[in-house]
Write a protein that holds these residues in place. Sequence first.
Motif: not given
Length: 533
Positions: A214-215, A252-256, A280-281, A283-288
């Motif tokens: 979560t954020l 190792n995530y890739a894109g979306t 959503k995860r 998005k949370n990681g990018y915002r933080a």
Amino acid sequence: MAPEGLLDERRALRRREFLIAGAATGLAVAGPVNYAAMARAAKVPVATGGSFAHGVSSGFPSPRGATLWTRVSGLERSSKVSLEVATDAHFRHVVHRAHPTAAAAKDFTVHAHVGGLKPAHEYHYRFHTKHKNSRVGTFRTLPPPDSNQTLRIGFYSCQSYEAGYYNALASLAREKDLDLVLCLGDYIYEHHYYDGPADRVDKTGKNKDGDVQTLAEYRQKYRLYQSDKNLQALHAAHPFVVIWDDHEVEDNYAGTGPDSKQPDPTLENSGYPRRVPFGKRRKNGYRAFFEAMPRMPHRGDPNLIYGSIRLGKMAELYLTDERQYRDPQPCQDALLTDCPDDLAPGRTFLGSKQKRWLKRAVPKSKARWNLLASETMMMALDSVPGSHANQDQWDGYSAEREEILSHLHSKNVKNLVVLSGDIHTFIAGNLTTTGEQSGTPVGTELVGGSVTSLGLPEETGIPAATLEALRQSSDPHVIYAEFERRGYCVVTVKKEELLGEFKAVSTTQQPSSPATSLAKFQVKSGTPKIEKV
């Protein structure tokens, strides 16, 4: 050359500075006055208590300024703090004062852009609440566009808090005359991966096991990492330029989507239960990430991190994003096995827009040296000749790598040096249009090891001596590899040569261990070949 992603940010900042200056001097400005916004701003109180428990940081310097950052702990609502910038450490000659807001919506972080400074000058800065002072930070503005002065850049990646102490960062903080420090990603680790010293256990997250989704949990993670005194010392000592890799979101995530080897959407790559959908995860990681870093978001695209920074006439630094736009890894991200699919054309690593930008920007630059900041290793790394060992790096997207490097070669790009991380290994070698020994020479590469994260021997179970033997037989374009030491790299850019020095600590399991020189390399201007000094 004007940096595409970062230029828009600076234009927006210059416009904002103009509007503020106009209001201060009584100049008439076009457009309606937003009295409601002014009233809201006037109601933001001055912070009285609070503390600066996570240090200060400067980032993304330019010849005329930088972005300054801090976080204020202990506040209950958005509040204003004071900022001073001076030419001396005792603040007798203050050149800038401001009252930025520590916003509750941004986890009480402060981001203040300071402009109007002198190029190639050292400045000191500090924040205040009514009763508390931050530590003093130092930064140097970049040289002017016509400068041929020598540059010094420190770069590193992969600083797992749990894996060990940040001894390498303490030494990097003490390096003299650095123009900037470049972090190539994995600033945090979103999950538990390593067992280290007993007092480095990561208890962030809902289950207090280090897994954050979560954020609020990502914010907690950044607070933990930025409580480290060695990381704080690094941020306070040098201007910081940072891009992300995978662990700022998920391994190792890739894109979306998540890593291609995990078929179950209810599980993370690590096999841990997913409490938040991946989108959503992310998005949370990018915002933080943006909250915790000394950088301003791009006005047109708040998640854009690629662009370039001009370092006088001597060099241009190209920042890439190798996570947000890529296709899934081929062959379910298999390690140490043959994967013909990694050669398939049409698969993208950078995404079409970023790729077009890079292919245009590098040949267009008038800088003497072209420094490409790559989260992952660009040279091929083979388990046996012709069989790529790691599909999560550029090897998994070989056709696009060859397309880009062949284009740069056809445009007669000189002095291309890739600075990379991710693989937790010190590596130096020669880069060709195919990434393999068989390609046409186009540049060189320095891979800067890791700060604490464990290397290939621990992660693959293959002894370092065996890995070195494989390297010599399968990767002759790699002239040096060190699999067991942790540290960073310092690059010195001169008119006729570029020097790279790997520095390593003797241990990360004790709280003090100074870095010493591990190996030195030279690249002569005009020659795409790296040599060990």
